[in-house]
Design a protein around this motif. Structure first.
Motif, PDB file in Angstrom:
ATOM      1  N   PRO A  13      -9.385 -78.173  82.399  1.00 40.43           N
ATOM      2  CA  PRO A  13     -10.270 -77.375  83.259  1.00 40.43           C
ATOM      3  C   PRO A  13      -9.883 -75.903  83.209  1.00 40.43           C
ATOM      4  O   PRO A  13      -8.704 -75.558  83.050  1.00 40.43           O
ATOM      5  CB  PRO A  13     -10.044 -77.979  84.646  1.00 40.43           C
ATOM      6  CG  PRO A  13      -8.699 -78.593  84.577  1.00 40.43           C
ATOM      7  CD  PRO A  13      -8.511 -79.070  83.160  1.00 40.43           C
ATOM      8  N   PRO A  14     -10.876 -75.012  83.351  1.00 35.20           N
ATOM      9  CA  PRO A  14     -10.559 -73.573  83.378  1.00 35.20           C
ATOM     10  C   PRO A  14      -9.858 -73.192  84.676  1.00 35.20           C
ATOM     11  O   PRO A  14      -9.843 -73.955  85.646  1.00 35.20           O
ATOM     12  CB  PRO A  14     -11.932 -72.917  83.256  1.00 35.20           C
ATOM     13  CG  PRO A  14     -12.884 -73.917  83.791  1.00 35.20           C
ATOM     14  CD  PRO A  14     -12.317 -75.270  83.446  1.00 35.20           C
ATOM     15  N   LYS A  15      -9.289 -72.006  84.674  1.00 35.83           N
ATOM     16  CA  LYS A  15      -8.589 -71.524  85.857  1.00 35.83           C
ATOM     17  C   LYS A  15      -9.585 -70.940  86.852  1.00 35.83           C
ATOM     18  O   LYS A  15     -10.713 -70.590  86.511  1.00 35.83           O
ATOM     19  CB  LYS A  15      -7.550 -70.481  85.462  1.00 35.83           C
ATOM     20  CG  LYS A  15      -6.387 -71.061  84.668  1.00 35.83           C
ATOM     21  CD  LYS A  15      -5.326 -70.007  84.409  1.00 35.83           C
ATOM     22  CE  LYS A  15      -4.153 -70.620  83.667  1.00 35.83           C
ATOM     23  NZ  LYS A  15      -3.092 -69.631  83.389  1.00 35.83           N
ATOM     24  N   CYS A  16      -9.147 -70.866  88.076  1.00 34.83           N
ATOM     25  CA  CYS A  16      -9.979 -70.359  89.165  1.00 34.83           C
ATOM     26  C   CYS A  16     -10.362 -68.901  88.890  1.00 34.83           C
ATOM     27  O   CYS A  16      -9.526 -68.103  88.442  1.00 34.83           O
ATOM     28  CB  CYS A  16      -9.212 -70.486  90.482  1.00 34.83           C
ATOM     29  SG  CYS A  16     -10.035 -69.730  91.889  1.00 34.83           S
ATOM     30  N   ASN A  17     -11.642 -68.575  89.131  1.00 33.50           N
ATOM     31  CA  ASN A  17     -12.096 -67.208  88.881  1.00 33.50           C
ATOM     32  C   ASN A  17     -11.463 -66.198  89.829  1.00 33.50           C
ATOM     33  O   ASN A  17     -11.363 -65.013  89.498  1.00 33.50           O
ATOM     34  CB  ASN A  17     -13.621 -67.135  89.034  1.00 33.50           C
ATOM     35  CG  ASN A  17     -14.330 -67.795  87.858  1.00 33.50           C
ATOM     36  OD1 ASN A  17     -13.708 -68.083  86.837  1.00 33.50           O
ATOM     37  ND2 ASN A  17     -15.632 -68.046  87.999  1.00 33.50           N
ATOM     38  N   CYS A  19      -8.154 -66.591  91.803  1.00 34.57           N
ATOM     39  CA  CYS A  19      -6.689 -66.433  91.737  1.00 34.57           C
ATOM     40  C   CYS A  19      -6.144 -66.463  90.320  1.00 34.57           C
ATOM     41  O   CYS A  19      -5.034 -65.996  90.076  1.00 34.57           O
ATOM     42  CB  CYS A  19      -6.005 -67.497  92.592  1.00 34.57           C
ATOM     43  SG  CYS A  19      -6.258 -69.186  91.991  1.00 34.57           S
ATOM     44  N   GLN A  20      -6.879 -67.032  89.389  1.00 36.73           N
ATOM     45  CA  GLN A  20      -6.443 -67.148  87.994  1.00 36.73           C
ATOM     46  C   GLN A  20      -5.083 -67.831  87.870  1.00 36.73           C
ATOM     47  O   GLN A  20      -4.325 -67.586  86.929  1.00 36.73           O
ATOM     48  CB  GLN A  20      -6.364 -65.753  87.348  1.00 36.73           C
ATOM     49  CG  GLN A  20      -7.717 -65.123  87.112  1.00 36.73           C
ATOM     50  CD  GLN A  20      -8.544 -65.875  86.076  1.00 36.73           C
ATOM     51  OE1 GLN A  20      -8.027 -66.335  85.067  1.00 36.73           O
ATOM     52  NE2 GLN A  20      -9.839 -66.049  86.371  1.00 36.73           N
ATOM     53  N   SER A  21      -4.798 -68.711  88.849  1.00 43.47           N
ATOM     54  CA  SER A  21      -3.525 -69.434  88.813  1.00 43.47           C
ATOM     55  C   SER A  21      -3.770 -70.925  88.829  1.00 43.47           C
ATOM     56  O   SER A  21      -3.292 -71.640  87.939  1.00 43.47           O
ATOM     57  CB  SER A  21      -2.663 -69.021  90.012  1.00 43.47           C
ATOM     58  OG  SER A  21      -1.496 -69.798  90.062  1.00 43.47           O
ATOM     59  N   ASN A  22      -4.514 -71.421  89.825  1.00 43.76           N
ATOM     60  CA  ASN A  22      -4.815 -72.847  89.916  1.00 43.76           C
ATOM     61  C   ASN A  22      -6.016 -73.174  89.044  1.00 43.76           C
ATOM     62  O   ASN A  22      -6.787 -72.309  88.641  1.00 43.76           O
ATOM     63  CB  ASN A  22      -5.105 -73.229  91.372  1.00 43.76           C
ATOM     64  CG  ASN A  22      -3.916 -72.940  92.265  1.00 43.76           C
ATOM     65  OD1 ASN A  22      -2.766 -73.052  91.839  1.00 43.76           O
ATOM     66  ND2 ASN A  22      -4.188 -72.531  93.510  1.00 43.76           N
ATOM     67  N   PHE A  33     -14.050 -72.235  91.476  1.00 45.44           N
ATOM     68  CA  PHE A  33     -12.927 -71.842  92.323  1.00 45.44           C
ATOM     69  C   PHE A  33     -12.069 -73.072  92.625  1.00 45.44           C
ATOM     70  O   PHE A  33     -12.553 -74.209  92.586  1.00 45.44           O
ATOM     71  CB  PHE A  33     -13.412 -71.206  93.646  1.00 45.44           C
ATOM     72  CG  PHE A  33     -14.298 -70.006  93.438  1.00 45.44           C
ATOM     73  CD1 PHE A  33     -13.726 -68.742  93.258  1.00 45.44           C
ATOM     74  CD2 PHE A  33     -15.693 -70.130  93.422  1.00 45.44           C
ATOM     75  CE1 PHE A  33     -14.557 -67.631  93.072  1.00 45.44           C
ATOM     76  CE2 PHE A  33     -16.490 -69.030  93.231  1.00 45.44           C
ATOM     77  CZ  PHE A  33     -15.937 -67.771  93.056  1.00 45.44           C
ATOM     78  N   CYS A  34     -10.820 -72.823  92.954  1.00 44.35           N
ATOM     79  CA  CYS A  34      -9.959 -73.894  93.431  1.00 44.35           C
ATOM     80  C   CYS A  34     -10.193 -74.065  94.933  1.00 44.35           C
ATOM     81  O   CYS A  34     -10.897 -73.285  95.556  1.00 44.35           O
ATOM     82  CB  CYS A  34      -8.496 -73.567  93.146  1.00 44.35           C
ATOM     83  SG  CYS A  34      -7.879 -72.094  93.998  1.00 44.35           S
ATOM     84  N   TYR A  35      -9.605 -75.121  95.501  1.00 40.26           N
ATOM     85  CA  TYR A  35      -9.808 -75.372  96.929  1.00 40.26           C
ATOM     86  C   TYR A  35      -9.246 -74.257  97.792  1.00 40.26           C
ATOM     87  O   TYR A  35      -9.703 -74.030  98.906  1.00 40.26           O
ATOM     88  CB  TYR A  35      -9.167 -76.710  97.330  1.00 40.26           C
ATOM     89  CG  TYR A  35     -10.085 -77.895  97.061  1.00 40.26           C
ATOM     90  CD1 TYR A  35     -11.127 -78.201  97.917  1.00 40.26           C
ATOM     91  CD2 TYR A  35      -9.891 -78.688  95.947  1.00 40.26           C
ATOM     92  CE1 TYR A  35     -11.973 -79.273  97.673  1.00 40.26           C
ATOM     93  CE2 TYR A  35     -10.717 -79.777  95.685  1.00 40.26           C
ATOM     94  CZ  TYR A  35     -11.762 -80.064  96.558  1.00 40.26           C
ATOM     95  OH  TYR A  35     -12.599 -81.109  96.315  1.00 40.26           O
ATOM     96  N   GLN A  36      -8.267 -73.529  97.320  1.00 39.81           N
ATOM     97  CA  GLN A  36      -7.697 -72.433  98.100  1.00 39.81           C
ATOM     98  C   GLN A  36      -8.606 -71.214  98.138  1.00 39.81           C
ATOM     99  O   GLN A  36      -8.562 -70.427  99.087  1.00 39.81           O
ATOM    100  CB  GLN A  36      -6.333 -72.045  97.509  1.00 39.81           C
ATOM    101  CG  GLN A  36      -5.306 -73.154  97.556  1.00 39.81           C
ATOM    102  CD  GLN A  36      -4.934 -73.528  98.965  1.00 39.81           C
ATOM    103  OE1 GLN A  36      -4.910 -72.679  99.875  1.00 39.81           O
ATOM    104  NE2 GLN A  36      -4.654 -74.815  99.186  1.00 39.81           N
ATOM    105  N   CYS A  37      -9.438 -71.054  97.099  1.00 41.77           N
ATOM    106  CA  CYS A  37     -10.249 -69.841  96.980  1.00 41.77           C
ATOM    107  C   CYS A  37     -11.743 -70.115  97.185  1.00 41.77           C
ATOM    108  O   CYS A  37     -12.577 -69.210  96.919  1.00 41.77           O
ATOM    109  CB  CYS A  37     -10.037 -69.194  95.609  1.00 41.77           C
ATOM    110  SG  CYS A  37      -8.317 -68.780  95.241  1.00 41.77           S
ATOM    111  N   LEU A  38     -12.150 -71.313  97.556  1.00 42.50           N
ATOM    112  CA  LEU A  38     -13.575 -71.584  97.780  1.00 42.50           C
ATOM    113  C   LEU A  38     -14.105 -70.685  98.894  1.00 42.50           C
ATOM    114  O   LEU A  38     -13.392 -70.404  99.865  1.00 42.50           O
ATOM    115  CB  LEU A  38     -13.758 -73.052  98.172  1.00 42.50           C
ATOM    116  CG  LEU A  38     -13.785 -74.068  97.022  1.00 42.50           C
ATOM    117  CD1 LEU A  38     -13.835 -75.490  97.588  1.00 42.50           C
ATOM    118  CD2 LEU A  38     -14.980 -73.823  96.111  1.00 42.50           C
ATOM    119  N   PRO A  39     -15.345 -70.193  98.737  1.00 43.86           N
ATOM    120  CA  PRO A  39     -15.921 -69.345  99.812  1.00 43.86           C
ATOM    121  C   PRO A  39     -15.952 -70.102 101.132  1.00 43.86           C
ATOM    122  O   PRO A  39     -16.344 -71.271 101.195  1.00 43.86           O
ATOM    123  CB  PRO A  39     -17.331 -69.045  99.295  1.00 43.86           C
ATOM    124  CG  PRO A  39     -17.251 -69.208  97.812  1.00 43.86           C
ATOM    125  CD  PRO A  39     -16.257 -70.274  97.576  1.00 43.86           C
TER     126      PRO A  39
END
Length: 597
Positions: A13-17, A19-22, A33-39
């Motif tokens: 899977p690609p990285k989160c747009n 944080c570019q970490s998860n 987005f990852c769950y930490q960065c979802l709107p």
């Protein structure tokens, strides 16, 4: 990459747009987005759909352990199938990483897998399974260890070797493999000093094993490089395995550390002492002897026996000791000085020493200082004191005859007191037949070397020494050329010879040993297998089997001594020993005279 589609395997899977970490939470339906960065978030990640773990969420409803594209996903090693490797290490355990860097790709002859195979040829999984059933002092039997099934194991847990830390004063700059320290060039003109002075130790003290291992890692000198180049050349010509070559190089480095004078030639006794530090002895001696760097100072078995019987007590007069040492030197090494003499077998010399010991001891106790004082009456008196009906007197007579013949030839005695003394005849026994069931069982032995050796003696009457000294070039087109004789091999012998040659080529494909019967110790050298090989694995001895064959032949021919002489190369006295069994009452059937019971 897996093919696209609804049932396609999961991709990375690609990285989160943001944080570019998860990794993104979902790829289908697509979420960027990852769950930490979802709107509107952050949101708590759901539990894993496969293992129900609530921590370490990765993507697509799976945790890092369950997602097949996660760097933490655990799988099997591509080389040995061991469980517990990660994709970031290319699905390879540490042992197989070393294995792949030393052995080429091929097909395992035992499991049929395409993998990196050793020179046997076997993959690492087959070799490790064979080591599970390896007997002490024996090579691992790869075919028997993988015959029924294979035992898998966890990666990087079994066969883990001890890691020796590098000393503090060493600056570590890179990996040893980049340095390739076993092939470093040495300075031209590097030589060992033949007359180097040695600083003797005030007292002997064993070094600390941990310190020794640390110094072994950093040992690097011109002499070590010189020896490593010789080892590489020697290993290439004799078909050594990589493991054996590295073991010899390590033994040479260890030897260089332990020697008090590193620029002197190497004594064989120093090499033998490496056994306590897990050093390789025989192969190291072979390399040093080829490089002309070896000083032979290890006494042979006969020399140790001679010293134990004559020298260590210190009771022997100087003249007698010098004469006995001269006699031993001529017996073992021969003499080109008149009277000329060929070297004798060490077993023969040992029997002479055994016979001389009680006689010489009697003369020393009587106050004799030299063998020049010995008369014929002294010899008869000493022989009369020996027990009758045993072989002691025969050994003593042969030893005295040999001793005084050499001393008289060197003009160290005035006369030969053994002249005119009749030798005692050796008491012989009657040869007895073997159990035919035992011979048939050994002919069908699962060990191909045993089956071939037994067949050569049973069908053609060879001695054990002749079997051990046979070379590959002695057999041409199914005929054995031995001692000027041309012997057509029997069909059962040919079948066992073919089986042994197949086994030999599979086990040691690169060996340069010219002898027919070789084993694990002699395959990388040019020496025969030894007097006990392969009879140590058999229930019968070659001498008893040969006697059984001669006994059967003389009974089948009705006592034809000439035929026995031609077939087996016996002397008249030797053939007469078997002739006596024809008319012996205990070895003759009453209904069929002349046959064995």
């Amino acid at each position: 990459m897996p093919a696209p589609g609804p049932n396609a395997a999961l991709r990375l899977p690609p990285k989160c747009n943001a944080c570019q970490s998860n990794r993104v939470a979902w790829t289908s339906p697509r979420v960027d987005f990852c769950y930490q960065c979802l709107p509107g978030g952050p949101f708590a990640a759901p539990p894993c759909n496969r293992c129900r773990a609530r921590t370490d969420y990765f993507s697509q409803g799976l945790c890092s352990r369950c997602h097949p594209r996660s760097p933490e996903h655990i799988g099997s090693c591509k080389g040995c199938l061991a469980w517990g490797v990660y994709p970031r290490h290319n699905w390879t355990c540490w042992s197989c990483r070393w294995w792949q860097s030393h052995y080429p790709k091929g097909t395992c002859a035992h499991c049929g897998r395409a993998s990196h195979v050793s020179d046997r040829p076997a993959c690492r999984l087959c070799l490790e399974n064979a080591r599970l059933e390896q007997k002490p002092g024996r090579a691992p039997d790869v075919a028997a260890g993988n015959k029924d099934s294979q035992q898998l194991f966890f990666a990087n847990m079994v066969f883990k070797r001890r890691v020796t830390p590098v000393p503090d004063y060493v600056s570590w700059a890179g990996r040893w493999s980049k340095k390739n320290k076993n092939q470093l060039p040495y300075q031209p003109g590097t030589r060992f000093n033949d007359h180097a002075l040695e600083q003797l130790a005030l007292f002997e003290m064993d070094p600390d094993p941990d310190v020794l291992r640390q110094r072994l890692l950093v040992e690097d000198s011109e002499l070590t490089r010189y020896c490593a180049a010789i080892v590489a050349n020697h290993a290439r010509r004799y078909g050594w395995s990589v493991r054996q070559r590295n073991a010899v190089i390590q033994s040479l480095r260890l030897l260089q550390i332990l020697r008090p004078t590193p620029t002197a030639k190497v004594r064989a006794s120093d090499v033998v002492c490496l056994r306590r530090y897990d050093g390789t002895i025989t192969s190291t001696l072979d390399v040093l002897a080829e490089a002309d760097l070896l000083i032979e100072d290890v006494p042979t078995r006969v020399e140790r026996y001679f010293n134990a019987k004559f020298i260590e007590s210190g009771a022997l007069p100087d003249t007698m000791r010098e004469h006995l040492q001269l006699w031993l030197q001529v017996m073992l090494g021969g003499s080109r000085q008149a009277p000329r003499q060929l070297p004798r077998e060490p077993e023969t010399v040992e029997l002479h020493i055994q016979g001389l010991v009680p006689v010489v001891q009697t003369w020393v106790e009587a106050g004799r200082q030299s063998f020049a004082e010995i008369s014929k009456d002294d010899i008869l008196a000493a022989l009369a004191a020996l027990p009758t009906g045993t072989s002691h007197r025969h050994f003593a007579e042969n030893g005295l005859m040999s001793l005084f013949k050499i001393l008289k030839g060197r003009r160290l005695v005035f006369t030969n007191p053994m002249r005119g003394i009749d030798l005692t005849r050796v008491a012989t026994n009657l040869p007895l037949p073997l159990d035919p069931a035992v011979i048939r069982a050994e002919l069908d032995s699962p060990n191909p070397a045993v089956a071939l050796a037994v067949a050569l003696v049973a069908f053609h009457g060879l001695t054990g020494k002749q079997v051990g000294e046979l070379q590959l070039t002695d057999i041409v087109d199914g005929r054995l050329h031995l001692g000027g004789r041309d012997i057509p091999l029997a069909a059962p012998v040919r079948a066992r010879l073919s089986a042994w040659l197949d086994h030999r080529n599979r086990t040691w494909p690169a060996t340069a040993n010219p002898y027919l019967l070789i084993n694990r110790r002699t395959a990388p050298r040019l020496v025969p297998g030894g007097p006990s090989f392969p009879w140590k694995e058999s229930r019968i001895r070659p001498r008893a089997l040969r006697e059984d064959r001669i006994l059967h032949e003389i009974h089948a021919t009705g006592g034809d001594v000439r035929r026995i002489y031609d077939l087996f190369g016996l002397s008249v006295e030797g053939a007469t020993r078997y002739l006596k069994t024809v008319e012996h009452p205990d070895l003759r059937n009453e209904d069929q005279p002349g046959t064995q019971p």
